[in-house]
Design an enzyme around this catalytic site. Structure first.
Site, PDB file in Angstrom:
ATOM      1  N   ASP A  52       2.248  -2.227  28.939  1.00  0.00           N
ATOM      2  CA  ASP A  52       1.479  -3.353  29.487  1.00  0.00           C
ATOM      3  C   ASP A  52       1.655  -4.610  28.605  1.00  0.00           C
ATOM      4  O   ASP A  52       0.682  -5.296  28.296  1.00  0.00           O
ATOM      5  CB  ASP A  52       0.002  -2.907  29.593  1.00  0.00           C
ATOM      6  CG  ASP A  52      -0.906  -3.968  30.196  1.00  0.00           C
ATOM      7  OD1 ASP A  52      -0.430  -4.783  30.993  1.00  0.00           O
ATOM      8  OD2 ASP A  52      -2.104  -3.964  29.842  1.00  0.00           O
ATOM      9  N   HIS A 105      -3.870  -6.173  29.371  1.00  0.00           N
ATOM     10  CA  HIS A 105      -5.033  -5.898  30.235  1.00  0.00           C
ATOM     11  C   HIS A 105      -6.050  -5.007  29.540  1.00  0.00           C
ATOM     12  O   HIS A 105      -7.096  -4.701  30.104  1.00  0.00           O
ATOM     13  CB  HIS A 105      -4.599  -5.229  31.537  1.00  0.00           C
ATOM     14  CG  HIS A 105      -3.770  -6.105  32.430  1.00  0.00           C
ATOM     15  ND1 HIS A 105      -2.399  -6.176  32.324  1.00  0.00           N
ATOM     16  CD2 HIS A 105      -4.121  -6.985  33.402  1.00  0.00           C
ATOM     17  CE1 HIS A 105      -1.950  -7.035  33.229  1.00  0.00           C
ATOM     18  NE2 HIS A 105      -2.964  -7.540  33.883  1.00  0.00           N
ATOM     19  N   GLU A 141      -4.815 -13.124  29.833  1.00  0.00           N
ATOM     20  CA  GLU A 141      -5.535 -12.250  30.760  1.00  0.00           C
ATOM     21  C   GLU A 141      -7.029 -12.572  30.781  1.00  0.00           C
ATOM     22  O   GLU A 141      -7.656 -12.637  31.845  1.00  0.00           O
ATOM     23  CB  GLU A 141      -5.342 -10.780  30.360  1.00  0.00           C
ATOM     24  CG  GLU A 141      -4.215 -10.100  31.067  1.00  0.00           C
ATOM     25  CD  GLU A 141      -4.297 -10.283  32.571  1.00  0.00           C
ATOM     26  OE1 GLU A 141      -5.349  -9.992  33.156  1.00  0.00           O
ATOM     27  OE2 GLU A 141      -3.314 -10.736  33.163  1.00  0.00           O
ATOM     28  N   TYR A 200       2.899 -14.116  27.357  1.00  0.00           N
ATOM     29  CA  TYR A 200       2.298 -12.945  27.999  1.00  0.00           C
ATOM     30  C   TYR A 200       2.618 -11.653  27.245  1.00  0.00           C
ATOM     31  O   TYR A 200       3.265 -10.746  27.759  1.00  0.00           O
ATOM     32  CB  TYR A 200       2.772 -12.857  29.450  1.00  0.00           C
ATOM     33  CG  TYR A 200       1.842 -12.100  30.347  1.00  0.00           C
ATOM     34  CD1 TYR A 200       0.547 -12.534  30.571  1.00  0.00           C
ATOM     35  CD2 TYR A 200       2.247 -10.922  30.971  1.00  0.00           C
ATOM     36  CE1 TYR A 200      -0.320 -11.835  31.388  1.00  0.00           C
ATOM     37  CE2 TYR A 200       1.395 -10.211  31.796  1.00  0.00           C
ATOM     38  CZ  TYR A 200       0.115 -10.684  31.999  1.00  0.00           C
ATOM     39  OH  TYR A 200      -0.753  -9.985  32.814  1.00  0.00           O
ATOM     40  N   HIS A 219      -3.897 -17.906  36.231  1.00  0.00           N
ATOM     41  CA  HIS A 219      -2.630 -17.700  35.504  1.00  0.00           C
ATOM     42  C   HIS A 219      -1.735 -18.930  35.646  1.00  0.00           C
ATOM     43  O   HIS A 219      -1.010 -19.295  34.720  1.00  0.00           O
ATOM     44  CB  HIS A 219      -1.893 -16.466  36.024  1.00  0.00           C
ATOM     45  CG  HIS A 219      -2.371 -15.178  35.416  1.00  0.00           C
ATOM     46  ND1 HIS A 219      -2.503 -15.002  34.054  1.00  0.00           N
ATOM     47  CD2 HIS A 219      -2.752 -14.003  35.984  1.00  0.00           C
ATOM     48  CE1 HIS A 219      -2.940 -13.773  33.820  1.00  0.00           C
ATOM     49  NE2 HIS A 219      -3.099 -13.148  34.964  1.00  0.00           N
ATOM     50  N   HIS A 255      -8.397 -15.170  39.638  1.00  0.00           N
ATOM     51  CA  HIS A 255      -7.692 -14.666  38.458  1.00  0.00           C
ATOM     52  C   HIS A 255      -6.213 -15.074  38.523  1.00  0.00           C
ATOM     53  O   HIS A 255      -5.661 -15.617  37.560  1.00  0.00           O
ATOM     54  CB  HIS A 255      -7.845 -13.141  38.393  1.00  0.00           C
ATOM     55  CG  HIS A 255      -7.061 -12.466  37.305  1.00  0.00           C
ATOM     56  ND1 HIS A 255      -7.670 -11.889  36.211  1.00  0.00           N
ATOM     57  CD2 HIS A 255      -5.733 -12.245  37.140  1.00  0.00           C
ATOM     58  CE1 HIS A 255      -6.746 -11.367  35.428  1.00  0.00           C
ATOM     59  NE2 HIS A 255      -5.559 -11.561  35.968  1.00  0.00           N
ATOM     60  N   GLU A 256      -5.584 -14.823  39.659  1.00  0.00           N
ATOM     61  CA  GLU A 256      -4.144 -15.130  39.799  1.00  0.00           C
ATOM     62  C   GLU A 256      -3.896 -16.628  39.693  1.00  0.00           C
ATOM     63  O   GLU A 256      -2.965 -17.079  39.020  1.00  0.00           O
ATOM     64  CB  GLU A 256      -3.606 -14.600  41.127  1.00  0.00           C
ATOM     65  CG  GLU A 256      -3.621 -13.083  41.277  1.00  0.00           C
ATOM     66  CD  GLU A 256      -3.030 -12.354  40.095  1.00  0.00           C
ATOM     67  OE1 GLU A 256      -2.145 -12.905  39.425  1.00  0.00           O
ATOM     68  OE2 GLU A 256      -3.483 -11.233  39.805  1.00  0.00           O
TER      69      GLU A 256
HETATM   70 ZN   LIG Z   1      -3.733 -11.207  35.162  1.00  0.00          ZN
END
Ligand SMILES: [Zn+2]
Lengths: 349, 98
Positions: A264, A269, A191, A182, A171, A167-168
């Site tokens: 957020d 998310h 996301e 974002y 990005h 996941h990271e």
């Molecule tokens: Zn993320």
């Protein structure tokens, strides 16, 4: 002089940046690259690098370069170098997990989508473990991956899940390609892309077909005693956890339940549940290994079609267009994409 | 002094809230809070940088002597002093709610 490049916050003319990046002293070059990177967070790195004509030397595909640092429970990045590519295993589990997870993600993108690392030019994969004390999080800071140990009460260590690592790293891929802002819908798409490829890397490592995968994000991340199976469910958004301490999974699975919030970064998310669910529906309809067709449609869309401010509707339209190009206008794959988005309340155009 | 704190975002996207009213604290704790706040926000000059993916956003609203000040930082711009305040508030609010 091109004035279009710095659309909002960058004040340095691109010609000057390009000169410094190419001919300046080491310190000046570092500064120029930093400025380029900051603009890239708005424009997408691909577009900015092309505009500037900056050609960094690409590392040949298949040359994996991983570097793991230890922050020693402090917050300075990157921290102390503890394991480089090819170095022997560390005694520290988090170091090895970060190393192995980055390797599996790199291999996946190379073998399945012919992508040469995060930037497609063989970029070094930097990760820092043991960030801060009991830090309940993992993030991508624009240059590298950062992992906390978790507090042991709510979260376990963040390197324990392959899908978190993938996941990271995704990005990073998004930053270099679509550059999705974002915030709000583009942020939720950003996301969702990370969850999609996070899940696909895990499915590929486990050799699971779409109907056999759990489609959970962050399974094993919640500490013992917390009521929940994971942090998110792509199959059933909103059902991953329900616990007195951390609350209930807030993800919607349909446009009618889209959450408007300023928290957020505009619920990035939270509303990612909608495109996550759409991807799951598409993958299930196509069947087989989700990374082969559904994944390829999404990857091409992320790499070539999405823009910094793309909305859910754009993503639906673009994935549909890509599916038609790849598999034919009347293909079952294109129909699957159309139907998948329909399930979450988005009609492709 | 009333300090309202909210930490949102992060990989999990779970919002943590911690509101603390110094009138409900012991004298020792109230002093601690006052000191932490003074150290965290010596001036209004906070760095402005966008939140990077999965970083936390930290919001503080400090109500004191009829005036309310709000501050926003993220994992790019947070200082050690603000981090200390956030940790203290969350730990204190959790203890009080138990
Ligand atoms: Zn993320």
């Amino acid at each position: 002089m091109k004035k279009t490049f710095c659309s909002y916050h960058c004040i340095i003319p691109p010609d000057i940046l390009r000169n410094v990046a190419q001919k300046g002293s080491e310190k000046q070059q570092e500064w120029a690259y930093k400025a380029i990177e900051e603009s890239a967070q708005i424009r997408g790195q691909r577009e900015v690098m092309a505009l500037l004509g900056v050609a960094s030397v690409a590392v040949p595909a298949g040359t994996k370069r991983r570097t793991i640092y230890d922050a020693g429970n402090k917050t300075f990045l990157p921290g102390k170098l503890v394991r480089g590519e090819g170095d022997a295993k560390s005694k520290d589990r988090a170091v090895n997990e970060a190393y192995d997870g980055a390797g599996k993600t790199y291999d996946f993108f190379l073998k399945i989508y012919e992508r040469n690392s995060i930037d497609d030019r063989g970029m070094r994969l930097d990760s820092t473990v043991h960030y801060d004390v009991e830090y309940n999080n993992a993030f991508w800071n624009g240059n590298q991956m950062v992992y906390g140990d978790g507090d042991g009460q709510i979260f376990n260590g963040f390197t324990g899940c392959l899908d978190v690592i993938a996941h990271e790293l995704t990005h990073g891929v998004t930053q270099f390609e679509a550059g999705l802002v974002y915030r709000n819908q583009p942020g939720a798409l950003n996301e969702s892309m990370s969850d999609v490829f996070g899940s696909l890397v895990k499915q590929y490592a486990k050799k699971q077909k779409a109907d056999k995968a759990d489609w959970l994000i962050g399974k094993g991340l919640l500490a013992k005693g917390i009521k929940g199976v994971a942090l998110r469910s792509m199959k059933d958004p909103g059902t991953a956890y329900n616990d007195p301490l951390i609350g209930k999974d807030p993800q919607p699975a349909h446009m009618k339940d889209f959450v408007k919030t300023t928290r957020d970064n505009g619920g990035v998310h939270i509303n990612s549940g909608i495109p996550n669910k759409a991807f799951y529906e598409v993958a299930i309809r196509i069947g087989g290994n989700a990374w082969e067709k559904a994944g390829r449609i999404w990857y091409i869309t992320l790499r070539d079609r999405l823009r910094t401010s793309s909305q859910f509707q754009d993503c639906a339209n673009l994935t549909f267009a890509v599916a038609k190009e790849l598999y034919g206008a009347t293909s079952t794959e294109a129909k699957a994409v159309q139907d998948g988005w329909n399930v979450v309340g988005i009609k492709v155009k | 002094m009333i300090v309202r704190h909210e930490r949102s975002g992060g990989y999990a996207g779970i919002t943590v809230k911690a509101d603390v009213d110094s009138d409900t604290l012991s004298a020792k704790q109230a002093n601690e809070l006052k000191e932490l706040v003074e150290k965290a926000f010596p001036s209004d000059q906070l760095q402005k940088k966008k939140t990077m993916p999965d970083q936390f956003n930290y919001e503080f609203s400090i109500e004191d002597a009829g005036k309310t000040q709000t501050y926003q930082v993220n994992d790019q711009t947070i200082t050690d002093e603000i981090r200390a305040l956030s940790k203290w508030l969350i730990a204190t609010a959790q203890k009080k709610s138990r």
